[in-house]
Design a protein around this motif. Structure first.
Motif, PDB file in Angstrom:
ATOM      1  N   MET A   1      50.194  84.492  26.820  1.00 32.25           N
ATOM      2  CA  MET A   1      49.382  83.806  27.600  1.00 32.25           C
ATOM      3  C   MET A   1      49.756  82.242  27.724  1.00 32.25           C
ATOM      4  N   LEU A   2      50.761  81.501  26.999  1.00 34.38           N
ATOM      5  CA  LEU A   2      51.241  79.562  26.809  1.00 34.38           C
ATOM      6  C   LEU A   2      52.622  80.292  28.107  1.00 34.38           C
ATOM      7  N   THR A   3      53.195  81.477  27.341  1.00 32.74           N
ATOM      8  CA  THR A   3      54.084  81.385  29.280  1.00 32.74           C
ATOM      9  C   THR A   3      53.404  81.393  30.474  1.00 32.74           C
ATOM     10  N   THR A   4      52.341  81.975  30.427  1.00 32.45           N
ATOM     11  CA  THR A   4      51.427  82.678  31.405  1.00 32.45           C
ATOM     12  C   THR A   4      51.460  81.268  32.502  1.00 32.45           C
ATOM     13  N   LEU A   5      50.895  80.840  31.104  1.00 29.06           N
ATOM     14  CA  LEU A   5      50.155  78.855  32.165  1.00 29.06           C
ATOM     15  C   LEU A   5      50.985  78.068  32.102  1.00 29.06           C
ATOM     16  N   GLY A   6      52.336  78.212  32.312  1.00 33.41           N
ATOM     17  CA  GLY A   6      53.800  77.717  32.449  1.00 33.41           C
ATOM     18  C   GLY A   6      53.839  76.847  31.207  1.00 33.41           C
ATOM     19  N   ALA A   7      53.935  77.219  29.984  1.00 31.95           N
ATOM     20  CA  ALA A   7      53.904  76.840  28.352  1.00 31.95           C
ATOM     21  C   ALA A   7      54.617  76.925  28.017  1.00 31.95           C
ATOM     22  N   PRO A   8      56.035  76.969  28.261  1.00 32.91           N
ATOM     23  CA  PRO A   8      56.566  77.775  27.877  1.00 32.91           C
ATOM     24  C   PRO A   8      57.614  76.952  25.784  1.00 32.91           C
ATOM     25  N   ALA A   9      57.203  75.120  26.452  1.00 32.08           N
ATOM     26  CA  ALA A   9      57.121  74.981  25.485  1.00 32.08           C
ATOM     27  C   ALA A   9      56.126  74.314  24.483  1.00 32.08           C
ATOM     28  N   VAL A  10      56.212  74.037  23.097  1.00 30.75           N
ATOM     29  CA  VAL A  10      53.677  72.840  22.552  1.00 30.75           C
ATOM     30  C   VAL A  10      55.147  71.939  21.626  1.00 30.75           C
ATOM     31  N   ARG A  11      54.377  71.017  21.643  1.00 30.68           N
ATOM     32  CA  ARG A  11      54.191  70.105  20.522  1.00 30.68           C
ATOM     33  C   ARG A  11      52.873  70.904  19.619  1.00 30.68           C
ATOM     34  N   LEU A  12      52.972  71.516  18.337  1.00 32.83           N
ATOM     35  CA  LEU A  12      52.249  71.826  17.856  1.00 32.83           C
ATOM     36  C   LEU A  12      51.444  71.256  16.671  1.00 32.83           C
ATOM     37  N   LEU A  13      50.296  71.393  16.740  1.00 29.54           N
ATOM     38  CA  LEU A  13      49.588  70.120  15.980  1.00 29.54           C
ATOM     39  C   LEU A  13      48.724  71.048  14.766  1.00 29.54           C
ATOM     40  N   SER A  14      49.536  71.155  13.440  1.00 29.51           N
ATOM     41  CA  SER A  14      48.606  72.721  12.568  1.00 29.51           C
ATOM     42  C   SER A  14      49.910  72.150  11.396  1.00 29.51           C
ATOM     43  N   ASN A  15      48.989  72.760   9.721  1.00 32.98           N
ATOM     44  CA  ASN A  15      49.706  72.528   9.427  1.00 32.98           C
ATOM     45  C   ASN A  15      50.407  73.852   8.359  1.00 32.98           C
ATOM     46  N   ASN A  16      50.113  74.932   9.529  1.00 33.37           N
ATOM     47  CA  ASN A  16      50.635  76.044   9.303  1.00 33.37           C
ATOM     48  C   ASN A  16      51.877  76.321   9.800  1.00 33.37           C
ATOM     49  N   PRO A  17      52.983  76.536   8.940  1.00 31.64           N
ATOM     50  CA  PRO A  17      54.583  77.017   9.659  1.00 31.64           C
ATOM     51  C   PRO A  17      54.196  78.581  10.471  1.00 31.64           C
ATOM     52  N   ASP A  18      53.392  79.541   9.777  1.00 36.38           N
ATOM     53  CA  ASP A  18      53.973  80.484  10.396  1.00 36.38           C
ATOM     54  C   ASP A  18      53.183  80.536  12.137  1.00 36.38           C
ATOM     55  N   LYS A  19      52.321  79.822  12.249  1.00 38.99           N
ATOM     56  CA  LYS A  19      51.672  79.311  13.715  1.00 38.99           C
ATOM     57  C   LYS A  19      53.427  79.232  14.303  1.00 38.99           C
ATOM     58  N   ALA A  20      53.546  78.765  13.828  1.00 43.41           N
ATOM     59  CA  ALA A  20      54.701  78.008  14.089  1.00 43.41           C
ATOM     60  C   ALA A  20      55.663  79.029  14.288  1.00 43.41           C
ATOM     61  N   ALA A  21      56.012  79.848  13.634  1.00 43.61           N
ATOM     62  CA  ALA A  21      56.623  80.909  12.991  1.00 43.61           C
ATOM     63  C   ALA A  21      56.191  82.477  14.754  1.00 43.61           C
ATOM     64  N   GLN A  22      55.378  82.316  14.235  1.00 46.52           N
ATOM     65  CA  GLN A  22      54.530  83.554  15.506  1.00 46.52           C
ATOM     66  C   GLN A  22      54.945  82.613  16.796  1.00 46.52           C
ATOM     67  N   LEU A  23      54.869  81.330  16.881  1.00 40.88           N
ATOM     68  CA  LEU A  23      55.058  81.552  18.529  1.00 40.88           C
ATOM     69  C   LEU A  23      56.209  81.644  18.744  1.00 40.88           C
ATOM     70  N   THR A  24      57.418  80.976  17.599  1.00 42.49           N
ATOM     71  CA  THR A  24      59.015  81.332  18.152  1.00 42.49           C
ATOM     72  C   THR A  24      59.107  82.345  18.524  1.00 42.49           C
ATOM     73  N   THR A  25      58.634  83.305  17.750  1.00 41.64           N
ATOM     74  CA  THR A  25      58.912  84.972  18.251  1.00 41.64           C
ATOM     75  C   THR A  25      58.423  85.413  18.916  1.00 41.64           C
ATOM     76  N   HIS A  26      57.935  85.282  20.018  1.00 39.58           N
ATOM     77  CA  HIS A  26      56.907  85.168  21.430  1.00 39.58           C
ATOM     78  C   HIS A  26      57.282  84.217  21.642  1.00 39.58           C
TER      79      HIS A  26
END
Length: 66
Positions: A1-26
């Protein structure tokens, strides 16, 4: 969805390292991880401690005073 919306890169506001890993995987580039603050209270201490110990959330749990 982020790529479709034209956001291939983000600043991630999160304390969850798994969330960053999942986004990177995708295919989403994390340009910066910004930790969020937490409101520590006697009623949520166990919950927040579990997040740190079991899912490696990057939370700083300062001792409660009072």
């Amino acid at each position: 969805m982020l790529t479709t919306l034209g956001a291939p890169a983000v600043r991630l506001l999160s304390n969850n390292p798994d969330k960053a890993a999942q986004l990177t995987t995708h295919g989403i580039t994390i340009t910066e991880r910004v930790p969020t603050g937490v409101h520590l209270s006697p009623s949520n201490l166990r919950y927040l401690r579990a997040k740190v110990e079991h899912t490696q959330h990057t939370l700083t749990l300062t001792p409660l005073v009072g």
